[in-house]
Scaffold this motif. Sequence first.
Motif, mmCIF file in Angstrom:
data_model
loop_
_atom_site.group_PDB
_atom_site.id
_atom_site.type_symbol
_atom_site.label_atom_id
_atom_site.label_comp_id
_atom_site.label_asym_id
_atom_site.label_seq_id
_atom_site.Cartn_x
_atom_site.Cartn_y
_atom_site.Cartn_z
ATOM 1 N N ARG A 29 0.845 -1.459 0.128
ATOM 2 C CA ARG A 29 0.109 -0.181 0.618
ATOM 3 C C ARG A 29 0.904 0.992 0.450
ATOM 4 N N GLU A 30 2.064 1.322 0.409
ATOM 5 C CA GLU A 30 2.730 2.455 0.541
ATOM 6 C C GLU A 30 3.701 2.713 -0.499
ATOM 7 N N GLU A 37 5.224 11.272 -7.313
ATOM 8 C CA GLU A 37 4.368 11.494 -8.383
ATOM 9 C C GLU A 37 4.123 10.027 -9.387
ATOM 10 N N LEU A 38 4.490 8.911 -9.393
ATOM 11 C CA LEU A 38 4.042 7.069 -9.400
ATOM 12 C C LEU A 38 3.417 6.950 -8.495
ATOM 13 N N ARG A 39 4.065 7.465 -7.602
ATOM 14 C CA ARG A 39 3.428 7.516 -5.707
ATOM 15 C C ARG A 39 1.725 7.686 -6.145
ATOM 16 N N TRP A 40 1.476 8.392 -6.518
ATOM 17 C CA TRP A 40 0.138 8.822 -6.380
ATOM 18 C C TRP A 40 -0.512 8.375 -7.463
ATOM 19 N N ARG A 41 0.217 8.110 -8.539
ATOM 20 C CA ARG A 41 -0.888 7.569 -9.914
ATOM 21 C C ARG A 41 -1.027 6.694 -9.763
ATOM 22 N N GLU A 42 -0.598 5.546 -8.879
ATOM 23 C CA GLU A 42 -0.709 4.277 -8.775
ATOM 24 C C GLU A 42 -1.886 4.556 -7.567
ATOM 25 N N TRP A 43 -1.942 4.797 -6.587
ATOM 26 C CA TRP A 43 -2.792 5.255 -6.105
ATOM 27 C C TRP A 43 -4.163 5.643 -6.447
ATOM 28 N N MET A 44 -4.004 6.608 -7.136
ATOM 29 C CA MET A 44 -5.354 6.869 -8.726
ATOM 30 C C MET A 44 -6.030 5.800 -8.921
ATOM 31 N N MET A 45 -5.284 5.285 -9.753
ATOM 32 C CA MET A 45 -5.100 3.533 -10.690
ATOM 33 C C MET A 45 -6.010 2.852 -10.041
ATOM 34 N N ARG A 46 -5.200 2.772 -8.366
ATOM 35 C CA ARG A 46 -5.905 1.737 -7.650
ATOM 36 C C ARG A 46 -7.895 1.896 -7.665
ATOM 37 N N VAL A 47 -7.878 3.188 -6.836
ATOM 38 C CA VAL A 47 -8.634 3.754 -6.208
ATOM 39 C C VAL A 47 -10.713 3.549 -7.976
ATOM 40 N N GLU A 48 -9.956 3.685 -8.677
ATOM 41 C CA GLU A 48 -10.388 3.861 -9.737
ATOM 42 C C GLU A 48 -10.966 2.756 -10.405
ATOM 43 N N ALA A 49 -10.153 1.699 -10.777
ATOM 44 C CA ALA A 49 -10.421 0.384 -10.586
ATOM 45 C C ALA A 49 -11.679 -0.163 -9.559
ATOM 46 N N VAL A 50 -10.807 0.172 -7.980
ATOM 47 C CA VAL A 50 -11.956 -0.719 -7.580
ATOM 48 C C VAL A 50 -13.878 0.188 -7.308
ATOM 49 N N ILE A 51 -14.093 1.362 -7.328
ATOM 50 C CA ILE A 51 -15.056 1.737 -7.896
ATOM 51 C C ILE A 51 -15.691 1.512 -8.865
ATOM 52 N N GLY A 59 -17.363 3.197 0.117
ATOM 53 C CA GLY A 59 -17.516 4.019 0.815
ATOM 54 C C GLY A 59 -15.753 3.881 1.281
ATOM 55 N N ARG A 60 -15.263 4.902 1.807
ATOM 56 C CA ARG A 60 -13.877 5.650 1.823
ATOM 57 C C ARG A 60 -13.283 4.926 2.958
ATOM 58 N N GLU A 61 -13.313 3.747 3.528
ATOM 59 C CA GLU A 61 -12.904 2.498 4.072
ATOM 60 C C GLU A 61 -12.208 1.516 3.680
ATOM 61 N N VAL A 62 -13.466 1.504 2.876
ATOM 62 C CA VAL A 62 -13.101 0.187 1.434
ATOM 63 C C VAL A 62 -11.631 0.627 0.518
ATOM 64 N N LEU A 63 -11.951 2.229 0.430
ATOM 65 C CA LEU A 63 -11.248 2.560 -0.715
ATOM 66 C C LEU A 63 -9.285 2.482 0.177
ATOM 67 N N ALA A 64 -9.308 2.990 1.715
ATOM 68 C CA ALA A 64 -8.442 3.226 2.136
ATOM 69 C C ALA A 64 -7.497 1.667 2.501
ATOM 70 N N ARG A 65 -7.932 0.766 1.937
ATOM 71 C CA ARG A 65 -7.990 -0.296 1.713
ATOM 72 C C ARG A 65 -6.931 -0.544 1.094
ATOM 73 N N VAL A 66 -7.080 0.131 -0.123
ATOM 74 C CA VAL A 66 -5.839 -0.028 -1.071
ATOM 75 C C VAL A 66 -4.954 0.765 -1.430
ATOM 76 N N VAL A 67 -4.538 2.182 -0.414
ATOM 77 C CA VAL A 67 -3.573 3.192 -1.095
ATOM 78 C C VAL A 67 -2.900 3.058 0.499
ATOM 79 N N CYS A 71 -2.471 8.487 2.591
ATOM 80 C CA CYS A 71 -2.962 8.969 1.554
ATOM 81 C C CYS A 71 -4.729 9.691 1.952
ATOM 82 N N SER A 72 -4.502 10.815 1.462
ATOM 83 C CA SER A 72 -5.371 11.476 1.579
ATOM 84 C C SER A 72 -6.958 11.156 -0.418
#
Length: 235
Positions: A29-30, A37-51, A59-67, A71-72
Motif C-alpha cells: 500500500r505504501e 508522482e508515480l506513487r500518487w498515480r498508482e493510488w489513483m488507478m487503484r481507487v478508480e479500479a475498485v470503484i 465507501g472511504r473505508e474500502v478505498l483505504a484498504r488499497v492505498v 494518503c488522502s
Amino acid sequence: MREASSAKSSGGKARKPQSNGASEGLLDRELVDLPAELRWREWMMRVEAVIFASAVPVGREVLARVVGKDCSIDLLIDDLVEELRDRPYELVSVAGGWQHRSRVRYADAIRASQAPTRGGAAALSEFEATVLMSIAYFQPLTRSELSKIFGKEVSRDVIGSLRGTGFIASGPRSPTPGAPYSYVTTKHFLSAFGMETLRDLPDIEALEDAGLLSRDAEHSEPFPVGQEDNSEGVL
C-alpha cells in the motif's frame, strides 16, 4: 522467497488457497520505492479500479484498504473527477460512497442503443412510487400508518414489491399495539436515485405546493406522482 520457504516446510504438500485477509497482506500500500508522482498515480488507478469493479457505491473505508495510510482519499477523488471531466461518464458521490455514472447528456444515446445497463431504478407502478415517496419523507412508517395517509389499505403486496426492489427495509418496531415493523429507505434507494443522503430529497414544501405530497394524516385519494437494513438511508 517467502513462498518457496513455506512450500519446503510443508513437505511439498499443496497449500490451501489464501484467504482474502492473506491476499490483502501481500498488497504494497505504501509504495515507498516509487517516486512521489508515480506513487500518487498508482493510488489513483487503484481507487478508480475498485470503484469501477464494484456493483455498489464504494465507501472511504474500502478505498483505504488499497492505498497508503497517509494518503488522502478526498484528494485522490478530486484528481479522478478532474481527469474524467472530458469523458462520457463521471465519478459521483452517492449513498455514502463513490460510483461511476454515465453523464446525463448521453442518456438518449444509451437508450437508443438498447444495450443492457446495470443499476438504476426499478420500474414502479404509480401507486408504488407514491408509497415509496411517502416512506422516504416520513420514515419510519408502518403499513397501517401508510394506509391512513392514503385513505385506503396499502397491501402487503405493495410493501413486498418495494422490498423486492431493495428500496425499503424493515425499520424499528412501532410502540403501537402488536409492535408492527416500520419501514425505512435503504442505501440502494439513495444510490438508485443519485442521492448522497436523504437531505438531498426535493424540498417537501415545494412538493406540497405542487400538490405532489401532503403531511395530512388522511386522504380520500392517493397522492399524484410526478414523472420521472435497519437502514442506513434514515436521517
